[in-house]
Design a protein around this motif. Structure first.
Motif, mmCIF file in Angstrom:
data_model
loop_
_atom_site.group_PDB
_atom_site.id
_atom_site.type_symbol
_atom_site.label_atom_id
_atom_site.label_comp_id
_atom_site.label_asym_id
_atom_site.label_seq_id
_atom_site.Cartn_x
_atom_site.Cartn_y
_atom_site.Cartn_z
ATOM 1 N N ASN A 390 0.840 -1.209 0.000
ATOM 2 C CA ASN A 390 0.000 0.000 0.000
ATOM 3 C C ASN A 390 0.872 1.255 0.000
ATOM 4 O O ASN A 390 0.567 2.234 -0.687
ATOM 5 C CB ASN A 390 -0.925 0.022 1.213
ATOM 6 N N ALA A 391 1.956 1.214 0.788
ATOM 7 C CA ALA A 391 2.839 2.389 0.841
ATOM 8 C C ALA A 391 3.432 2.664 -0.534
ATOM 9 O O ALA A 391 3.648 3.811 -0.917
ATOM 10 C CB ALA A 391 3.928 2.172 1.880
ATOM 11 N N LYS A 393 1.859 1.646 -3.441
ATOM 12 C CA LYS A 393 0.746 1.995 -4.336
ATOM 13 C C LYS A 393 0.288 3.440 -4.126
ATOM 14 O O LYS A 393 -0.010 4.164 -5.067
ATOM 15 C CB LYS A 393 -0.449 1.067 -4.060
ATOM 16 N N TYR A 394 0.157 3.790 -2.837
ATOM 17 C CA TYR A 394 -0.435 5.095 -2.520
ATOM 18 C C TYR A 394 0.633 6.111 -2.069
ATOM 19 O O TYR A 394 0.300 7.192 -1.619
ATOM 20 C CB TYR A 394 -1.509 4.952 -1.437
ATOM 21 N N ASP A 416 4.428 6.337 5.010
ATOM 22 C CA ASP A 416 4.753 6.830 3.668
ATOM 23 C C ASP A 416 4.476 8.318 3.597
ATOM 24 O O ASP A 416 3.963 8.914 4.546
ATOM 25 C CB ASP A 416 3.946 6.069 2.592
ATOM 26 N N GLY A 420 -2.197 10.030 1.501
ATOM 27 C CA GLY A 420 -2.888 10.246 2.774
ATOM 28 C C GLY A 420 -4.326 9.756 2.698
ATOM 29 O O GLY A 420 -4.834 9.407 1.618
ATOM 30 N N ILE A 429 -11.643 1.745 6.072
ATOM 31 C CA ILE A 429 -10.717 1.039 5.165
ATOM 32 C C ILE A 429 -10.260 -0.303 5.742
ATOM 33 O O ILE A 429 -9.730 -1.133 5.019
ATOM 34 C CB ILE A 429 -9.475 1.905 4.807
ATOM 35 N N ARG A 435 -12.715 0.800 0.116
ATOM 36 C CA ARG A 435 -11.611 1.511 -0.494
ATOM 37 C C ARG A 435 -11.871 3.002 -0.370
ATOM 38 O O ARG A 435 -13.018 3.430 -0.338
ATOM 39 C CB ARG A 435 -11.476 1.151 -1.976
ATOM 40 N N ALA A 436 -10.792 3.774 -0.297
ATOM 41 C CA ALA A 436 -10.984 5.224 -0.176
ATOM 42 C C ALA A 436 -10.530 5.910 -1.445
ATOM 43 O O ALA A 436 -10.236 7.086 -1.464
ATOM 44 C CB ALA A 436 -10.210 5.742 1.028
ATOM 45 N N GLY A 444 -7.329 -2.284 -6.914
ATOM 46 C CA GLY A 444 -7.273 -3.010 -5.642
ATOM 47 C C GLY A 444 -8.633 -3.557 -5.309
ATOM 48 O O GLY A 444 -9.645 -3.079 -5.819
ATOM 49 N N LEU A 445 -8.644 -4.585 -4.446
ATOM 50 C CA LEU A 445 -9.919 -5.203 -4.082
ATOM 51 C C LEU A 445 -10.459 -4.692 -2.755
ATOM 52 O O LEU A 445 -11.578 -4.990 -2.371
ATOM 53 C CB LEU A 445 -9.746 -6.725 -3.967
ATOM 54 N N GLY A 446 -9.644 -3.960 -2.021
ATOM 55 C CA GLY A 446 -10.106 -3.490 -0.713
ATOM 56 C C GLY A 446 -10.103 -4.603 0.316
ATOM 57 O O GLY A 446 -10.899 -4.602 1.251
ATOM 58 N N LEU A 447 -9.211 -5.584 0.157
ATOM 59 C CA LEU A 447 -9.175 -6.716 1.096
ATOM 60 C C LEU A 447 -7.938 -6.687 1.989
ATOM 61 O O LEU A 447 -7.949 -7.227 3.102
ATOM 62 C CB LEU A 447 -9.180 -8.038 0.325
ATOM 63 N N SER A 473 0.679 8.655 5.187
ATOM 64 C CA SER A 473 -0.026 7.864 6.199
ATOM 65 C C SER A 473 0.981 7.076 7.020
ATOM 66 O O SER A 473 2.056 6.714 6.535
ATOM 67 C CB SER A 473 -0.970 6.865 5.532
ATOM 68 N N PHE A 475 0.845 3.645 9.372
ATOM 69 C CA PHE A 475 0.124 2.502 9.924
ATOM 70 C C PHE A 475 0.958 1.921 11.071
ATOM 71 O O PHE A 475 2.148 1.628 10.892
ATOM 72 C CB PHE A 475 -0.109 1.444 8.854
HETATM 73 P P1 ADP Z 1 -6.697 -2.040 -1.725
HETATM 74 O O1 ADP Z 1 -5.378 -1.393 -1.657
HETATM 75 O O2 ADP Z 1 -6.733 -3.281 -2.503
HETATM 76 O O3 ADP Z 1 -7.754 -1.078 -2.153
HETATM 77 P P2 ADP Z 1 -6.584 -2.233 1.183
HETATM 78 O O4 ADP Z 1 -7.539 -2.926 2.094
HETATM 79 O O5 ADP Z 1 -5.176 -2.589 1.303
HETATM 80 O O6 ADP Z 1 -7.150 -2.494 -0.274
HETATM 81 O O7 ADP Z 1 -6.749 -0.685 1.431
HETATM 82 C C1 ADP Z 1 -8.022 -0.141 1.533
HETATM 83 C C2 ADP Z 1 -8.010 1.312 1.092
HETATM 84 O O8 ADP Z 1 -7.293 2.087 2.044
HETATM 85 C C3 ADP Z 1 -7.301 1.585 -0.202
HETATM 86 O O9 ADP Z 1 -8.168 1.387 -1.303
HETATM 87 C C4 ADP Z 1 -6.846 3.022 -0.063
HETATM 88 O O10 ADP Z 1 -7.919 3.874 -0.416
HETATM 89 C C5 ADP Z 1 -6.591 3.152 1.430
HETATM 90 N N1 ADP Z 1 -5.177 3.012 1.767
HETATM 91 C C6 ADP Z 1 -4.550 1.932 2.265
HETATM 92 N N2 ADP Z 1 -3.248 2.191 2.504
HETATM 93 C C7 ADP Z 1 -3.048 3.470 2.153
HETATM 94 C C8 ADP Z 1 -1.907 4.349 2.173
HETATM 95 N N3 ADP Z 1 -0.707 3.924 2.601
HETATM 96 N N4 ADP Z 1 -2.063 5.625 1.749
HETATM 97 C C9 ADP Z 1 -3.272 6.068 1.320
HETATM 98 N N5 ADP Z 1 -4.390 5.280 1.268
HETATM 99 C C10 ADP Z 1 -4.279 4.006 1.691
#
Ligand code: ADP
Length: 497
Positions: A390-391, A393-394, A416, A420, A429, A435-436, A444-447, A473, A475
């Motif tokens: 995620n770090a 990807k986002y 990361d 944000g 989330i 997903r946000a 992404g699947l939001g899993l 963000s 975590f």
């Molecule tokens: P996915 O990445 O497949 O959508 P996740 O369950 O890993 O599913 O994450 C859920 C949602 O949380 C993401 O779709 C994203 O919107 C948000 N998210 C997760 N990690 C981050 C991050 N490091 N920075 C920003 N948004 C994040």
């Protein structure tokens, strides 16, 4: 909703004896027209003994209401009669003879194939010279013994302005049901048959009045308790309705989530598959010219690398789906052993060197050594991989920082400097499929976070996020420690030359 006069009148049937106390012809017809409409619908023989109004006037009133009275007359279902044909057959009015006439008319109607006889009479006839009204009340009381259980019903019409108040009073005492204005009223002042005014002793009358009052009281109490149970029922229905609506909403939401999931899942699975297919096609084309000069090593190995990455992605997706089904079915188990968290972090980051480089993210790892816990190493790797992925990807290609510390609990923080997460999204989330971000932006699947939280929870730990939109963000995973003596160490990845 208030019931109309017509609908109340249409509830009347054989056995009913009503009086209509009216002021105007309009009021009179508003009751009489539905009375006969219902009679015709039920195949009853309808008789109108007119006196005050002419037959022409009555015809016109029915016509105005859109009813062809002549058609009823022509098919023998409706009859006009005069006071002389009905009440004054023998020249004067005799209550007993009149009752006999009523009985034989009822029998004739049955013989002619009608289900009952329905009569109305304009009682103004009694004001004429032929006979006085003196025996009228006697007659009205007498028929109360006849009507119940008979196949006859009647409305006796009394014009309020034409009769003396004493007569109207006695009329009200001799009709169980009264039509007043736009209401059909069960008549509280009705004297039961045999209680003809003045004929009984005062004592009998007092007894009867007390009985009436008690009956009224009991009726009122029954009505009250009926009303209360109705209110209870309404309340129950309302709450059942609310529960049903809730359930319906939940069901709709489940369907929505499922459909959304299916569409995202198929998209997610299709993307690497299409890319894989392309790689294989390109490889095949090269192999078809099985000429060692043509099969250049470097491009082929690049193709294989890409294919492998797509295969990893597909495997990851399928694994996530399997995990979800394990979690849902209560089959998610941990295999615990002593794990050094710092070491685990370094190994995972090492294995993701290529992906990190592709994402353009530098990773800084801060670990205290010997942070040992009884954890499931495979699942903890999954936690870190999810957070790290995620770090990447986002994280907008900016540096990532991972720290492992211990302070009563083991703390794993992945930070990361990317997109944000808005405050209102920070809780959801961690739920399934939430997903946000739009799937069009980053797939992404939001899993991932859902599975991550399940793993952490199963270890007796906790996960939380701090974030600022546009700034990144953080975590933070907390896990129970075994015993740890910690030595601080720092490492930058990729190694800075
Ligand atoms: P996915 O990445 O497949 O959508 P996740 O369950 O890993 O599913 O994450 C859920 C949602 O949380 C993401 O779709 C994203 O919107 C948000 N998210 C997760 N990690 C981050 C991050 N490091 N920075 C920003 N948004 C994040």
């Amino acid at each position: 909703m208030p019931r109309t006069l017509a609908s109340q009148i249409k509830k009347m049937g054989p056995g009913d004896h009503l009086c209509l106390i009216y002021d105007t012809p309009g009021e009179q017809m508003a009751a009489i027209i539905p009375f006969f409409q219902q009679g015709i619908e039920r195949n009853e023989f309808c008789v109108y003994i007119s006196d005050d109004l002419t037959q022409d006037e009555i015809h016109r009133a029915f016509e105005t209401a859109g009813i062809d009275l002549q058609a009823w007359i022509d098919r023998g279902a409706f009859l006009f009669a005069t006071k002389r044909e009905a009440y004054l057959k023998s020249g004067t009015f005799d209550p007993h003879a009149m009752l006999e006439f009523l009985k034989s008319a009822t029998e004739k109607a049955a013989d002619d194939g009608f289900s009952a006889i329905r009569i109305t009479g304009e009682m103004t006839w009694a004001l004429g010279d032929e006979c006085g009204c003196d025996r009228l009340i006697e007659y009205e009381s007498l028929v109360n013994d006849y009507f119940p259980g008979s196949k006859a019903l009647a409305i006796c019409q009394y014009s309020r302005s034409r009769f003396r108040p004493e007569i109207i009073r006695d009329v009200l005492r001799t009709h169980p049901i009264a039509i007043i204005g736009d209401q059909v009223c069960p008549n509280l002042f009705y004297d039961s048959p045999g209680m003809v005014p003045t004929e009984k002793s005062t004592n009998d009358r007092v007894d009867w009045m007390i009985a009436q009052l008690k009956k009224f009281r009991t009726n009122e109490q029954e009505l009250q308790s009926l009303l209360e149970s109705k209110e209870e029922l309404v309340e129950q229905l309302q709450s059942q309705n609310a529960a049903l609506q809730e359930a319906e909403k939940a069901m709709q939401e489940t369907i929505r989530i499922r459909e959304e999931f299916l569409s995202i899942a198929s998209h997610e699975l299709k993307t690497p598959l299409t890319s894989l297919k392309l790689q294989v096609q390109m490889l095949t084309r090269r192999m078809e010219h099985n000429d060692s000069d043509l099969v250049e090593r470097a491009p082929v190995s690049r193709l294989i690398q890409t294919a492998n990455r797509q295969l990893d992605r597909l495997t990851g997706l399928v694994d996530d789906m399997l995990d979800i089904s394990r979690i849902e079915n209560g089959k998610f188990h941990l295999v615990k052993e002593d794990v050094d968290l710092g070491q685990l972090v370094r190994d995972v980051v090492d294995r993701h060197a290529e992906q990190l480089a592709a994402a353009g993210c530098k990773v800084r790892i801060l670990t205290e050594s010997e942070i040992i816990g009884r954890w499931d190493p495979f699942r903890l790797e999954q936690v870190l991989i999810n957070l790290l992925t995620n770090a990447m990807k986002y994280g907008a290609g900016r540096p990532i920082e991972i720290s492992v510390t211990a302070d009563g609990l083991a703390q794993l923080v992945v930070k990361d400097n990317g997109l944000g997460i808005a405050e209102h999204d920070r809780d959801r989330i961690f739920q399934r499929f939430e997903r946000a971000i739009s799937a069009n932006n980053i797939s992404g699947l939001g899993l991932g976070l859902y599975i991550t939280k399940q793993i952490v929870d199963n270890h007796g730990g906790a996960i939380q996020v701090q974030s600022e939109l546009g700034r990144g963000s953080e975590f933070r995973v907390e896990l129970p420690l075994k015993d740890a003596e910690t030595i601080f160490s720092e490492r930058i990845y990729p190694a800075v030359s």
